[in-house]
Design a protein around this motif. Structure first.
Motif, PDB file in Angstrom:
ATOM      1  N   LEU B  99      -4.948  12.234  17.073  1.00  0.00           N
ATOM      2  CA  LEU B  99      -5.617  12.436  15.791  1.00  0.00           C
ATOM      3  C   LEU B  99      -6.658  13.527  15.900  1.00  0.00           C
ATOM      4  O   LEU B  99      -6.864  14.307  14.981  1.00  0.00           O
ATOM      5  CB  LEU B  99      -6.288  11.117  15.358  1.00  0.00           C
ATOM      6  CG  LEU B  99      -7.251  11.208  14.177  1.00  0.00           C
ATOM      7  CD1 LEU B  99      -6.480  11.486  12.900  1.00  0.00           C
ATOM      8  CD2 LEU B  99      -8.068   9.938  14.031  1.00  0.00           C
ATOM      9  N   SER B 100      -7.311  13.582  17.021  1.00  0.00           N
ATOM     10  CA  SER B 100      -8.513  14.384  17.159  1.00  0.00           C
ATOM     11  C   SER B 100      -8.364  15.331  18.351  1.00  0.00           C
ATOM     12  O   SER B 100      -7.758  14.966  19.357  1.00  0.00           O
ATOM     13  CB  SER B 100      -9.651  13.402  17.416  1.00  0.00           C
ATOM     14  OG  SER B 100     -10.837  13.842  16.849  1.00  0.00           O
ATOM     15  N   ALA B 101      -8.933  16.540  18.224  1.00  0.00           N
ATOM     16  CA  ALA B 101      -8.877  17.487  19.340  1.00  0.00           C
ATOM     17  C   ALA B 101      -9.886  17.081  20.416  1.00  0.00           C
ATOM     18  O   ALA B 101     -10.912  16.459  20.120  1.00  0.00           O
ATOM     19  CB  ALA B 101      -9.182  18.890  18.851  1.00  0.00           C
ATOM     20  N   LYS B 102      -9.571  17.416  21.661  1.00  0.00           N
ATOM     21  CA  LYS B 102     -10.479  17.097  22.763  1.00  0.00           C
ATOM     22  C   LYS B 102     -10.990  18.389  23.392  1.00  0.00           C
ATOM     23  O   LYS B 102     -12.094  18.453  23.918  1.00  0.00           O
ATOM     24  CB  LYS B 102      -9.702  16.282  23.796  1.00  0.00           C
ATOM     25  CG  LYS B 102     -10.526  15.651  24.880  1.00  0.00           C
ATOM     26  CD  LYS B 102      -9.577  14.857  25.756  1.00  0.00           C
ATOM     27  CE  LYS B 102     -10.222  14.218  26.941  1.00  0.00           C
ATOM     28  NZ  LYS B 102      -9.182  13.525  27.732  1.00  0.00           N
ATOM     29  N   GLU B 103     -10.139  19.418  23.343  1.00  0.00           N
ATOM     30  CA  GLU B 103     -10.466  20.691  23.980  1.00  0.00           C
ATOM     31  C   GLU B 103      -9.795  21.787  23.153  1.00  0.00           C
ATOM     32  O   GLU B 103      -8.656  21.621  22.709  1.00  0.00           O
ATOM     33  CB  GLU B 103      -9.879  20.676  25.394  1.00  0.00           C
ATOM     34  CG  GLU B 103     -10.481  21.676  26.353  1.00  0.00           C
ATOM     35  CD  GLU B 103      -9.692  21.691  27.667  1.00  0.00           C
ATOM     36  OE1 GLU B 103      -9.536  22.774  28.229  1.00  0.00           O
ATOM     37  OE2 GLU B 103      -9.204  20.622  28.093  1.00  0.00           O
ATOM     38  N   CYS B 104     -10.502  22.913  22.968  1.00  0.00           N
ATOM     39  CA  CYS B 104      -9.944  23.990  22.146  1.00  0.00           C
ATOM     40  C   CYS B 104      -9.755  25.251  22.978  1.00  0.00           C
ATOM     41  O   CYS B 104     -10.420  25.449  23.985  1.00  0.00           O
ATOM     42  CB  CYS B 104     -10.879  24.323  20.994  1.00  0.00           C
ATOM     43  SG  CYS B 104     -11.220  22.928  19.932  1.00  0.00           S
ATOM     44  N   GLY B 105      -8.857  26.101  22.508  1.00  0.00           N
ATOM     45  CA  GLY B 105      -8.654  27.365  23.196  1.00  0.00           C
ATOM     46  C   GLY B 105      -7.901  28.341  22.315  1.00  0.00           C
ATOM     47  O   GLY B 105      -7.303  27.960  21.302  1.00  0.00           O
ATOM     48  N   CYS B 106      -7.958  29.634  22.703  1.00  0.00           N
ATOM     49  CA  CYS B 106      -7.241  30.666  21.973  1.00  0.00           C
ATOM     50  C   CYS B 106      -5.869  30.803  22.607  1.00  0.00           C
ATOM     51  O   CYS B 106      -5.763  31.290  23.733  1.00  0.00           O
ATOM     52  CB  CYS B 106      -8.006  31.979  22.039  1.00  0.00           C
ATOM     53  SG  CYS B 106      -9.568  31.865  21.158  1.00  0.00           S
ATOM     54  N   VAL B 107      -4.853  30.355  21.927  1.00  0.00           N
ATOM     55  CA  VAL B 107      -3.515  30.362  22.517  1.00  0.00           C
ATOM     56  C   VAL B 107      -2.580  31.310  21.759  1.00  0.00           C
ATOM     57  O   VAL B 107      -2.825  31.626  20.613  1.00  0.00           O
ATOM     58  CB  VAL B 107      -2.893  28.952  22.553  1.00  0.00           C
ATOM     59  CG1 VAL B 107      -3.700  28.040  23.463  1.00  0.00           C
ATOM     60  CG2 VAL B 107      -2.819  28.377  21.159  1.00  0.00           C
TER      61      VAL B 107
END
Lengths: 225, 107
Positions: B99-107
């Motif tokens: 449901l929820s993001a834990k870690e973000c990045g530019c992919v």
């Protein structure tokens, strides 16, 4: 008009639900959210038409929740005060009773106590409960040493064992707690059985401790140490 | 102010969070329970790779024409949060995963 409603929006005031607030507090804390979700998904997982859930795994997940999450979260969920049945039903549902509590038939309470005593941890938790929630007429709160926290902690400590207690209904006016058992078929032990059951169902110490927690009036009664 | 908004729009890709009710998630559940919804937001200008520059070049040289391509990185979850469980308005429990993001990045 503004002054009449100052500080309290009438719409939110009528909707206030302490059990919902407790769920929110848990969901906003990563540890509480994770372990709550772990027991809910375990207790809610259907195995087959014949077996709605694995009670053994559900009980284990419940024990982990109450052992590893601080009382500031778990007590709020278990002992929230309610003004309406929606709130009281949510409170009753806290431990996922369809899996952890209810059963096809109701065993005799002394048999249940026997099963608990056969397990060393259940046996010691039950002894704690009897010590810390023993109703006494020598103190104004009916609790030994006026220590509500100790009684509530011992109550929570029984959840996830054979003797798991719960609210028997979603009543807001009277709080009745019981393990899933009855004193039918006690034979000549009937009196002993009733006495054991009354420690849950008619225990002024336990009832006062739960009510005081819900009203937030237990704060001063916790001994400092 | 306008400058403040412009700066907010140019924040690098990062995890943000909102407190929302389960009903507001739009997943079809009816529940007043509040959950923490974490999502990925921000720009990925600093993360442009040779891949993106070359892809752009291929498109401008019309070597790639009809295909749907994306020639710049996108701010998306790299990992998702643990499951979330809640009681709905009909006293049924549900568990939702990813449901929820834990870690973000530019992919």
């Amino acid at each position: 008009l503004a002054s009449i409603f100052s500080g309290m929006d009438p719409a939110t005031a009528s909707k206030s639900n302490h059990c919902l607030d407790a769920a929110k507090a848990c969901n906003l804390n990563d540890n509480c959210k994770r372990l709550r979700s772990a027991y809910i998904s375990t207790c809610n997982r259907e195995l087959s038409a014949a077996e709605p859930c694995s009670r053994r795994k559900c009980h284990k997940a419940l024990r982990q929740f109450f052992d590893r999450v601080p009382g500031e979260f778990t007590f709020r969920l278990l002992f929230c005060s309610c003004k309406d049945t929606a709130c009281a039903e949510r409170r009753r549902q806290t431990i996922v009773p369809s899996c952890s509590y209810e059963d096809k038939d109701r065993p005799n309470c002394l048999d249940l106590r026997g099963a608990c005593r056969a397990d060393h941890l259940c046996r010691s938790r039950l002894a704690d409960f009897h010590t810390n929630c023993q109703a006494t007429f020598q103190s104004p709160t009916s609790c030994p040493g006026d220590n509500f926290q100790a009684c509530l902690g011992s109550y929570a400590g029984l959840i996830g064992f054979d003797i798991t207690p719960n609210y028997v209904d979603a009543s807001t006016t009277s709080i009745t707690i019981s393990p899933w058992c009855s004193c039918k078929g006690s034979g000549n032990m009937e009196e002993e059985c009733e006495k054991f059951l009354r420690d849950f169902t008619e225990n002024p110490c336990l009832r006062n401790a739960i009510q005081a927690f819900g009203n937030g009036t237990d704060v001063n009664l916790v001994p400092k140490n | 102010s306008r400058r403040k908004r412009a700066r907010a729009r140019h924040k690098p890709c990062e995890l943000r969070e909102l407190e929302v009710s389960v009903s507001e998630l739009g997943l079809g559940y009816e529940s007043d329970e509040t959950v923490l919804f974490r999502y990925c937001s921000g720009t990925c200008e600093a993360a442009v790779r040779s891949y993106d520059l070359s892809l752009k070049s291929m498109r401008s040289r019309r070597k790639i024409r009809k295909e749907k391509i994306r020639a710049r990185p996108c701010c998306r979850p790299l990992a998702y949060d643990d499951d979330v469980s809640f009681l709905d308005a009909y006293n049924r429990y549900y568990t939702v995963n990813e449901l929820s993001a834990k870690e973000c990045g530019c992919v």
